[in-house]
Design a protein around this motif. Sequence first.
Motif, PDB file in Angstrom:
ATOM      1  N   ASP A 186       0.835  -1.210   0.000  1.00 12.66           N
ATOM      2  CA  ASP A 186       0.000   0.000   0.000  1.00 12.66           C
ATOM      3  C   ASP A 186       0.869   1.259   0.000  1.00 12.66           C
ATOM      4  OD1 ASP A 186      -2.366  -1.465   0.077  1.00 12.66           O
ATOM      5  OD2 ASP A 186      -2.453  -1.457   2.263  1.00 12.66           O
ATOM      6  N   LEU A 187       1.921   1.248   0.812  1.00 15.66           N
ATOM      7  CA  LEU A 187       2.782   2.429   0.915  1.00 15.66           C
ATOM      8  C   LEU A 187       3.489   2.732  -0.404  1.00 15.66           C
ATOM      9  CD1 LEU A 187       4.357   1.836   4.443  1.00 15.66           C
ATOM     10  CD2 LEU A 187       2.822   3.701   3.796  1.00 15.66           C
ATOM     11  N   LYS A 188       3.835   1.685  -1.140  1.00 16.58           N
ATOM     12  CA  LYS A 188       4.526   1.891  -2.409  1.00 16.58           C
ATOM     13  C   LYS A 188       3.648   2.612  -3.430  1.00 16.58           C
ATOM     14  CE  LYS A 188       7.541  -2.128  -1.859  1.00 16.58           C
ATOM     15  NZ  LYS A 188       7.908  -3.485  -2.316  1.00 16.58           N
ATOM     16  N   GLU A 189       2.341   2.583  -3.225  1.00 17.71           N
ATOM     17  CA  GLU A 189       1.409   3.255  -4.130  1.00 17.71           C
ATOM     18  C   GLU A 189       1.120   4.688  -3.710  1.00 17.71           C
ATOM     19  OE1 GLU A 189      -2.045   0.813  -4.280  1.00 17.71           O
ATOM     20  OE2 GLU A 189      -0.994  -0.908  -5.174  1.00 17.71           O
ATOM     21  N   GLN A 190       1.662   5.108  -2.564  1.00 18.22           N
ATOM     22  CA  GLN A 190       1.433   6.465  -2.071  1.00 18.22           C
ATOM     23  C   GLN A 190       2.529   7.389  -2.604  1.00 18.22           C
ATOM     24  OE1 GLN A 190      -1.257   7.319  -0.174  1.00 18.22           O
ATOM     25  NE2 GLN A 190      -1.957   5.183  -0.228  1.00 18.22           N
ATOM     26  N   ARG A 191       2.161   8.347  -3.413  1.00 18.86           N
ATOM     27  CA  ARG A 191       3.159   9.219  -4.034  1.00 18.86           C
ATOM     28  C   ARG A 191       3.888  10.103  -3.027  1.00 18.86           C
ATOM     29  NH1 ARG A 191       0.445  11.409  -9.707  1.00 18.86           N
ATOM     30  NH2 ARG A 191       0.158   9.341 -10.654  1.00 18.86           N
ATOM     31  N   ILE A 192       3.242  10.341  -1.892  1.00 20.79           N
ATOM     32  CA  ILE A 192       3.853  11.207  -0.884  1.00 20.79           C
ATOM     33  C   ILE A 192       5.063  10.548  -0.232  1.00 20.79           C
ATOM     34  CG2 ILE A 192       2.402  10.385   1.030  1.00 20.79           C
ATOM     35  CD1 ILE A 192       2.345  13.226   2.097  1.00 20.79           C
ATOM     36  N   GLN A 238       8.455   9.276  -0.229  1.00 24.32           N
ATOM     37  CA  GLN A 238       9.686   9.361  -1.009  1.00 24.32           C
ATOM     38  C   GLN A 238      10.780   8.643  -0.234  1.00 24.32           C
ATOM     39  OE1 GLN A 238      10.048  13.608  -1.456  1.00 24.32           O
ATOM     40  NE2 GLN A 238       8.543  13.709  -3.097  1.00 24.32           N
ATOM     41  N   ASN A 239      10.844   7.347  -0.434  1.00 27.28           N
ATOM     42  CA  ASN A 239      11.746   6.505   0.342  1.00 27.28           C
ATOM     43  C   ASN A 239      12.379   5.490  -0.586  1.00 27.28           C
ATOM     44  OD1 ASN A 239      12.656   4.224   1.927  1.00 27.28           O
ATOM     45  ND2 ASN A 239      11.643   5.159   3.682  1.00 27.28           N
ATOM     46  N   GLY A 240      13.659   5.682  -0.878  1.00 27.57           N
ATOM     47  CA  GLY A 240      14.335   4.807  -1.834  1.00 27.57           C
ATOM     48  C   GLY A 240      14.414   3.370  -1.372  1.00 27.57           C
ATOM     49  N   TYR A 241      14.605   3.151  -0.078  1.00 28.50           N
ATOM     50  CA  TYR A 241      14.715   1.784   0.431  1.00 28.50           C
ATOM     51  C   TYR A 241      13.424   1.009   0.227  1.00 28.50           C
ATOM     52  CZ  TYR A 241      19.144   2.927   2.685  1.00 28.50           C
ATOM     53  OH  TYR A 241      20.440   3.296   2.924  1.00 28.50           O
ATOM     54  N   LEU A 242      12.290   1.658   0.408  1.00 31.37           N
ATOM     55  CA  LEU A 242      10.999   0.987   0.297  1.00 31.37           C
ATOM     56  C   LEU A 242      10.780   0.411  -1.104  1.00 31.37           C
ATOM     57  CD1 LEU A 242       8.222   0.364   1.638  1.00 31.37           C
ATOM     58  CD2 LEU A 242       7.453   2.604   0.822  1.00 31.37           C
ATOM     59  N   TYR A 243      11.338   1.077  -2.125  1.00 32.75           N
ATOM     60  CA  TYR A 243      11.082   0.675  -3.509  1.00 32.75           C
ATOM     61  C   TYR A 243      12.171  -0.228  -4.083  1.00 32.75           C
ATOM     62  CZ  TYR A 243       7.650   4.392  -3.142  1.00 32.75           C
ATOM     63  OH  TYR A 243       6.599   5.182  -2.738  1.00 32.75           O
ATOM     64  N   LYS A 244      13.103  -0.679  -3.254  1.00 33.11           N
ATOM     65  CA  LYS A 244      14.141  -1.580  -3.760  1.00 33.11           C
ATOM     66  C   LYS A 244      13.514  -2.882  -4.253  1.00 33.11           C
ATOM     67  CE  LYS A 244      18.127  -1.983  -1.791  1.00 33.11           C
ATOM     68  NZ  LYS A 244      19.237  -2.195  -0.845  1.00 33.11           N
ATOM     69  N   VAL A 269       6.221   6.606   8.444  1.00 28.94           N
ATOM     70  CA  VAL A 269       7.327   6.159   7.596  1.00 28.94           C
ATOM     71  C   VAL A 269       8.546   7.029   7.844  1.00 28.94           C
ATOM     72  CG1 VAL A 269       8.086   5.698   5.234  1.00 28.94           C
ATOM     73  CG2 VAL A 269       5.671   5.431   5.841  1.00 28.94           C
ATOM     74  N   TYR A 270       9.649   6.376   8.179  1.00 23.89           N
ATOM     75  CA  TYR A 270      10.934   7.043   8.307  1.00 23.89           C
ATOM     76  C   TYR A 270      11.843   6.561   7.171  1.00 23.89           C
ATOM     77  CZ  TYR A 270       9.128   7.854  13.016  1.00 23.89           C
ATOM     78  OH  TYR A 270       8.351   8.219  14.082  1.00 23.89           O
TER      79      TYR A 270
END
Length: 313
Positions: free
Chosen positions: A23-29, A31-37, A175-176
Amino acid sequence: MKRRNNRDVTETYFKGEHLSLSDLKEQRIVQNGYLYKNNIPAYPESVEFHVQKVSHVTGVQGLNGIFHNSGFRQPLEMVASGQHHFLWWDLSVTSDDISSAEERFLTSLFPHRSAAQLRGQSPVLEHFTTSNAFQKKSSYGNFRFTFSFKQLLWHYVNQFCDGQSPVLRVFETVVYRREILYKILVHPRDIHMYDEHYPRLPGQEDGVCGYHDGALWWRCQAPSETYKLKLEVNQLNCSVHVSPHREEYYVWDHVCVAFHMEPGWVLKVDQNKLLKSVNACEMSQPFLLRAPETPLSLNEAEHVLANLKASMV
């Protein structure tokens, strides 16, 4: 939405929602590079833990204040600054909790394992439960108070809820940089300020975390900060094992519980129970103690605690 917390750290938060990693990966707000690895090795995902204990960690001044007040309260400087009045507790995951979670995970993969396959399976989850959510160390201080969540609720109900069961709600997802925090809110039934924006916490429904039959359940989605192993699943033999993998960094998730506290409230606990519930722990980076608290070595913390206990005999 974004904000600066009381430790001057920027955090992205979602009010009244517990959002999964997908769900978080679909939130444009966010901006976390680690989350999208997308190169994280396979690991046990959505493992369900049933946790009966929670812990509160503090420094020397907090330790002395808790025993002076015979209970827990929000720090006076936070009350004076007009911040929300909460008493914070983390899930305290035991080795038995990890073993039970592993059994549930393996049963979901292989519901028809034979007795021989059961006996032949070596533990694997212990290789992945390496984030701060599972460690004895803490960033928040050297002194950890641990209670069963059911026991803590009993104290809260009898002191602040007129004997009525409290309300448990979905509070926030925060999210941190490399950390996902799911907050659960507990408050008396006659407090209505949370009714509109914070839904009730699930019982046994789908979701990230909830409460059922005296235990908090949590579907952990990212149990490690750093992955050096890969989960291998052998469908033919109904078994799993681990193999080496190039080191990869990722986010980790955990759950905390916020008890609503009005100014001046102290969650009272008998001094003997306080003594039995507290132990010294080693601190880990980053140190998140509030000034003027300072980190101690484990030996120093044990010495402080021993002196405190001796003075109360």
